[in-house]
Design a protein around this motif. Structure first.
Motif, PDB file in Angstrom:
ATOM      1  N   SER A  66     -27.686 -14.027  -0.147  1.00  0.00           N
ATOM      2  CA  SER A  66     -27.888 -12.548   0.227  1.00  0.00           C
ATOM      3  C   SER A  66     -28.358 -12.650   1.649  1.00  0.00           C
ATOM      4  CB  SER A  66     -29.230 -12.090  -0.356  1.00  0.00           C
ATOM      5  OG  SER A  66     -30.336 -12.671  -0.195  1.00  0.00           O
ATOM      6  N   ILE A  67     -29.104 -13.637   2.251  1.00  0.00           N
ATOM      7  CA  ILE A  67     -29.175 -13.654   3.677  1.00  0.00           C
ATOM      8  C   ILE A  67     -28.149 -13.986   4.500  1.00  0.00           C
ATOM      9  CG2 ILE A  67     -29.778 -16.215   3.817  1.00  0.00           C
ATOM     10  CD1 ILE A  67     -31.789 -13.142   5.482  1.00  0.00           C
ATOM     11  N   ARG A  68     -27.117 -14.834   3.924  1.00  0.00           N
ATOM     12  CA  ARG A  68     -26.069 -15.179   4.748  1.00  0.00           C
ATOM     13  C   ARG A  68     -25.147 -14.215   4.808  1.00  0.00           C
ATOM     14  NH1 ARG A  68     -25.532 -21.393   2.319  1.00  0.00           N
ATOM     15  NH2 ARG A  68     -26.746 -22.496   4.109  1.00  0.00           N
ATOM     16  N   ARG A  69     -25.033 -13.199   3.975  1.00  0.00           N
ATOM     17  CA  ARG A  69     -24.154 -12.090   4.222  1.00  0.00           C
ATOM     18  C   ARG A  69     -24.666 -11.025   4.852  1.00  0.00           C
ATOM     19  NH1 ARG A  69     -26.044 -10.698  -1.632  1.00  0.00           N
ATOM     20  NH2 ARG A  69     -26.470  -8.394  -1.550  1.00  0.00           N
ATOM     21  N   LEU A  70     -26.096 -11.077   5.329  1.00  0.00           N
ATOM     22  CA  LEU A  70     -26.538 -10.035   6.337  1.00  0.00           C
ATOM     23  C   LEU A  70     -26.127 -10.119   7.640  1.00  0.00           C
ATOM     24  CD1 LEU A  70     -30.066  -9.562   5.091  1.00  0.00           C
ATOM     25  CD2 LEU A  70     -28.177  -8.344   4.330  1.00  0.00           C
ATOM     26  N   PRO A  71     -25.513  -9.357   8.321  1.00  0.00           N
ATOM     27  CA  PRO A  71     -25.171  -9.557   9.937  1.00  0.00           C
ATOM     28  C   PRO A  71     -26.231  -9.379  10.884  1.00  0.00           C
ATOM     29  CG  PRO A  71     -24.522  -7.313   9.136  1.00  0.00           C
ATOM     30  CD  PRO A  71     -25.133  -8.028   7.933  1.00  0.00           C
ATOM     31  N   LEU A  72     -26.964 -10.577  10.791  1.00  0.00           N
ATOM     32  CA  LEU A  72     -28.179 -10.408  11.770  1.00  0.00           C
ATOM     33  C   LEU A  72     -27.821 -10.872  13.138  1.00  0.00           C
ATOM     34  CD1 LEU A  72     -30.524 -12.531   9.318  1.00  0.00           C
ATOM     35  CD2 LEU A  72     -30.315  -9.840   9.453  1.00  0.00           C
ATOM     36  N   GLU A  73     -28.371 -10.062  14.033  1.00  0.00           N
ATOM     37  CA  GLU A  73     -28.235 -10.162  15.444  1.00  0.00           C
ATOM     38  C   GLU A  73     -29.344 -10.361  16.317  1.00  0.00           C
ATOM     39  OE1 GLU A  73     -25.707  -7.039  16.831  1.00  0.00           O
ATOM     40  OE2 GLU A  73     -23.958  -7.805  15.559  1.00  0.00           O
ATOM     41  N   CYS A 113     -31.256  -4.929   4.498  1.00  0.00           N
ATOM     42  CA  CYS A 113     -31.265  -4.895   3.058  1.00  0.00           C
ATOM     43  C   CYS A 113     -31.106  -3.427   2.610  1.00  0.00           C
ATOM     44  CB  CYS A 113     -32.862  -5.376   2.719  1.00  0.00           C
ATOM     45  SG  CYS A 113     -32.966  -7.063   2.636  1.00  0.00           S
ATOM     46  N   VAL A 114     -31.432  -2.521   3.130  1.00  0.00           N
ATOM     47  CA  VAL A 114     -31.253  -1.049   2.752  1.00  0.00           C
ATOM     48  C   VAL A 114     -29.624  -1.068   2.740  1.00  0.00           C
ATOM     49  CG1 VAL A 114     -31.582   1.373   2.942  1.00  0.00           C
ATOM     50  CG2 VAL A 114     -33.485  -0.319   3.298  1.00  0.00           C
ATOM     51  N   LYS A 115     -29.173  -1.365   4.106  1.00  0.00           N
ATOM     52  CA  LYS A 115     -27.916  -1.200   4.328  1.00  0.00           C
ATOM     53  C   LYS A 115     -26.911  -1.487   3.529  1.00  0.00           C
ATOM     54  CE  LYS A 115     -24.585  -1.211   8.266  1.00  0.00           C
ATOM     55  NZ  LYS A 115     -24.362  -1.787   9.638  1.00  0.00           N
ATOM     56  N   GLN A 116     -27.279  -2.960   3.183  1.00  0.00           N
ATOM     57  CA  GLN A 116     -26.182  -3.747   2.394  1.00  0.00           C
ATOM     58  C   GLN A 116     -26.538  -3.658   0.963  1.00  0.00           C
ATOM     59  OE1 GLN A 116     -23.675  -5.128   3.749  1.00  0.00           O
ATOM     60  NE2 GLN A 116     -24.224  -4.797   5.955  1.00  0.00           N
ATOM     61  N   GLY A 117     -27.429  -2.925   0.262  1.00  0.00           N
ATOM     62  CA  GLY A 117     -27.744  -2.809  -0.960  1.00  0.00           C
ATOM     63  C   GLY A 117     -28.547  -3.924  -1.592  1.00  0.00           C
ATOM     64  N   VAL A 118     -29.160  -4.967  -0.599  1.00  0.00           N
ATOM     65  CA  VAL A 118     -29.941  -6.009  -1.312  1.00  0.00           C
ATOM     66  C   VAL A 118     -31.134  -5.709  -2.281  1.00  0.00           C
ATOM     67  CG1 VAL A 118     -31.061  -8.149  -0.748  1.00  0.00           C
ATOM     68  CG2 VAL A 118     -29.151  -7.388   0.510  1.00  0.00           C
ATOM     69  N   ASP A 119     -31.015  -6.007  -3.271  1.00  0.00           N
ATOM     70  CA  ASP A 119     -32.371  -5.788  -4.357  1.00  0.00           C
ATOM     71  C   ASP A 119     -33.652  -6.534  -3.458  1.00  0.00           C
ATOM     72  OD1 ASP A 119     -30.788  -4.462  -5.955  1.00  0.00           O
ATOM     73  OD2 ASP A 119     -30.286  -6.143  -7.218  1.00  0.00           O
ATOM     74  N   THR A 120     -34.349  -5.436  -3.245  1.00  0.00           N
ATOM     75  CA  THR A 120     -35.606  -5.849  -2.509  1.00  0.00           C
ATOM     76  C   THR A 120     -36.920  -5.345  -3.154  1.00  0.00           C
ATOM     77  OG1 THR A 120     -34.344  -5.820  -0.505  1.00  0.00           O
ATOM     78  CG2 THR A 120     -36.772  -5.854  -0.126  1.00  0.00           C
ATOM     79  N   THR A 121     -37.972  -6.079  -3.277  1.00  0.00           N
ATOM     80  CA  THR A 121     -39.332  -5.535  -3.804  1.00  0.00           C
ATOM     81  C   THR A 121     -40.286  -6.308  -2.806  1.00  0.00           C
ATOM     82  OG1 THR A 121     -40.511  -5.464  -5.659  1.00  0.00           O
ATOM     83  CG2 THR A 121     -39.545  -7.576  -5.261  1.00  0.00           C
ATOM     84  N   VAL A 122     -41.696  -5.574  -2.982  1.00  0.00           N
ATOM     85  CA  VAL A 122     -42.729  -6.033  -2.447  1.00  0.00           C
ATOM     86  C   VAL A 122     -43.659  -6.614  -3.218  1.00  0.00           C
ATOM     87  CG1 VAL A 122     -44.462  -5.122  -0.583  1.00  0.00           C
ATOM     88  CG2 VAL A 122     -42.344  -3.990  -0.762  1.00  0.00           C
ATOM     89  N   GLY A 173     -34.153 -11.652 -10.672  1.00  0.00           N
ATOM     90  CA  GLY A 173     -32.982 -10.976 -10.262  1.00  0.00           C
ATOM     91  C   GLY A 173     -33.028 -10.395  -8.744  1.00  0.00           C
ATOM     92  N   TYR A 174     -34.082 -10.109  -8.306  1.00  0.00           N
ATOM     93  CA  TYR A 174     -34.188  -9.631  -7.045  1.00  0.00           C
ATOM     94  C   TYR A 174     -33.530 -10.610  -5.907  1.00  0.00           C
ATOM     95  CZ  TYR A 174     -37.230  -5.839  -8.437  1.00  0.00           C
ATOM     96  OH  TYR A 174     -37.739  -4.659  -8.996  1.00  0.00           O
ATOM     97  N   GLU A 175     -33.243  -9.996  -4.640  1.00  0.00           N
ATOM     98  CA  GLU A 175     -32.736 -11.072  -3.934  1.00  0.00           C
ATOM     99  C   GLU A 175     -33.436 -11.274  -2.643  1.00  0.00           C
ATOM    100  OE1 GLU A 175     -27.873 -10.355  -3.787  1.00  0.00           O
ATOM    101  OE2 GLU A 175     -29.037  -8.334  -3.899  1.00  0.00           O
ATOM    102  N   HIS A 176     -34.432 -10.270  -2.405  1.00  0.00           N
ATOM    103  CA  HIS A 176     -35.260 -10.430  -1.016  1.00  0.00           C
ATOM    104  C   HIS A 176     -36.814  -9.804  -1.660  1.00  0.00           C
ATOM    105  CE1 HIS A 176     -35.299 -10.470   3.311  1.00  0.00           C
ATOM    106  NE2 HIS A 176     -36.400  -9.635   3.373  1.00  0.00           N
ATOM    107  N   VAL A 177     -37.645 -10.579  -0.961  1.00  0.00           N
ATOM    108  CA  VAL A 177     -39.182 -10.183  -1.305  1.00  0.00           C
ATOM    109  C   VAL A 177     -39.942 -10.196  -0.021  1.00  0.00           C
ATOM    110  CG1 VAL A 177     -40.941 -10.948  -2.726  1.00  0.00           C
ATOM    111  CG2 VAL A 177     -38.803 -11.383  -3.733  1.00  0.00           C
ATOM    112  N   ILE A 178     -40.830  -9.031   0.036  1.00  0.00           N
ATOM    113  CA  ILE A 178     -41.435  -8.979   1.220  1.00  0.00           C
ATOM    114  C   ILE A 178     -43.071  -9.207   0.876  1.00  0.00           C
ATOM    115  CG2 ILE A 178     -42.212  -7.401   3.171  1.00  0.00           C
ATOM    116  CD1 ILE A 178     -39.295  -6.088   2.903  1.00  0.00           C
TER     117      ILE A 178
END
Length: 334
Positions: free
Chosen positions: A181-188, A202-211, A127-132
């Motif tokens: 999830s990556i497509r909804r981030l306004p990356l510049e 990820c913090v700003k948009q509330g993306v569920d992130t883990t390490v 269920g996580y959306e982003h993994v580092i």
């Protein structure tokens, strides 16, 4: 701290689950490799993933002057040449070529191990959306210069302080994320600040992130780095501070306001000292001092108000997400 940004416990869970069956099918994963003159290593990197069943490999080339693109095509990867420059530009353009639910991104310099792919992808199945991938968990002694290591740790501490999240290694190039999830981030970002921007968004948009812990090897001798520690490190620090404008406005405007107040106060003390000691007035400096203090107070007030707005926005978004999840759950039960 919110579970979406606290990564210690999930990382331990993932480490303990290393021997479990794969939760994400390789057919649902695009292995994204941004490159620039990685001819010495790109072949082995692609082979490492294809041997593990990941056949959807996409190489985003930044205009290599060596045989990077030719080798990548020979090893079965899809290759495109990005229109702009920098890793951030490559990532944004690569999303147009992705048509699967998950992306596994890494550098093409041979420092990351394809064997860690399952460990990176497993949290996505939960269920996580982003993994580092945390490079410091298992790093070769000669994989990072002391200056680079110091800079990385300094940037991680600054990120933790400014943005309030514990991601351990925000500059890691080994990432796994859902395409949605990556497509909804306004990356510049265009260059190496893309990892920093990803962490902040990820913090700003509330993306569920883990390490998760990954291994990090030394770059092969025949492969030259494109990273400039001093220049790129300074750029990343500035990016961290700039991105705080919308994620932590109290820190951003508060620090500017505090600097203005301190500067104005210092000028005022100098003017007062000159008057007491020598009966010499500095009218212009006195006006500058008053203006600086007034500006600083206004910035501090603006920071407090902005922080209240951002907090209310986050709370409203969380309510809407809970309502959406409850609606989906009721629809499934019908």
């Amino acid at each position: 701290m919110d579970d979406a940004v606290h990564a210690d416990s999930p990382a331990r869970d993932v480490a303990a689950a290393g021997d479990e069956s794969r939760g994400v099918s390789p057919d649902d994963v695009c292995v994204l490799i941004p490159t620039l003159d990685e001819g010495a290593t790109i072949g082995e990197v692609i082979d490492g993933f294809r041997e593990r069943g990941f056949t959807n490999v996409l190489v985003a080339d930044g205009g290599s002057s060596d045989d990077t693109r030719e080798i990548a095509r020979e090893r079965g990867a899809r290759v495109f040449v990005q229109s702009g420059e920098g890793k951030g530009q490559a990532v944004r353009e690569a999303l147009d070529y992705v048509d699967v639910p998950y992306v596994l991104m890494l550098d093409g310099d041979g420092t990351y191990d394809p064997a860690d792919a399952d460990r990176m992808l497993e949290p996505l199945a939960r269920g996580y959306e982003h993994v580092i991938g945390d490079r410091f968990a298992d790093m070769d002694d000669d994989a990072m210069r002391k200056l680079n290591g110091f800079g990385n740790r300094l940037i991680n501490r600054a990120f933790r302080f400014i943005h309030g999240a514990e991601y351990d290694d925000i500059l890691s190039g080994y990432r796994a994320f859902t395409t949605e999830s990556i497509r909804r981030l306004p990356l510049e970002s265009d260059g190496f600040t893309i990892e920093t921007e990803l962490a902040v968004e990820c913090v700003k948009q509330g993306v569920d992130t883990t390490v998760v812990p990954v291994s990090y090897s030394a770059r092969p001798e025949e492969s030259e780095t494109n990273l400039h520690p001093i220049r790129d490190g300074g750029t990343i620090i500035l990016a961290l501070y700039s991105l705080a404008k919308t994620n932590n406005p109290l820190f951003y405007f508060g620090s500017l306001g505090a600097a203005a107040v301190v500067s104005g106060g210092a000028i005022a003390l100098y003017v007062l000292w000159e008057w007491i000691q020598y009966q010499q007035g500095h009218e212009i400096m006195a006006v500058v001092s008053a203006a600086a203090v007034l500006l600083g107070v206004q910035l501090l007030m603006f920071g407090v108000l902005s922080d209240m707005i951002v907090t209310l926005h986050h709370e409203q978004r969380q309510r809407l997400e809970r309502i959406s999840r409850e609606t989906d759950r009721r629809d499934r039960e019908r």
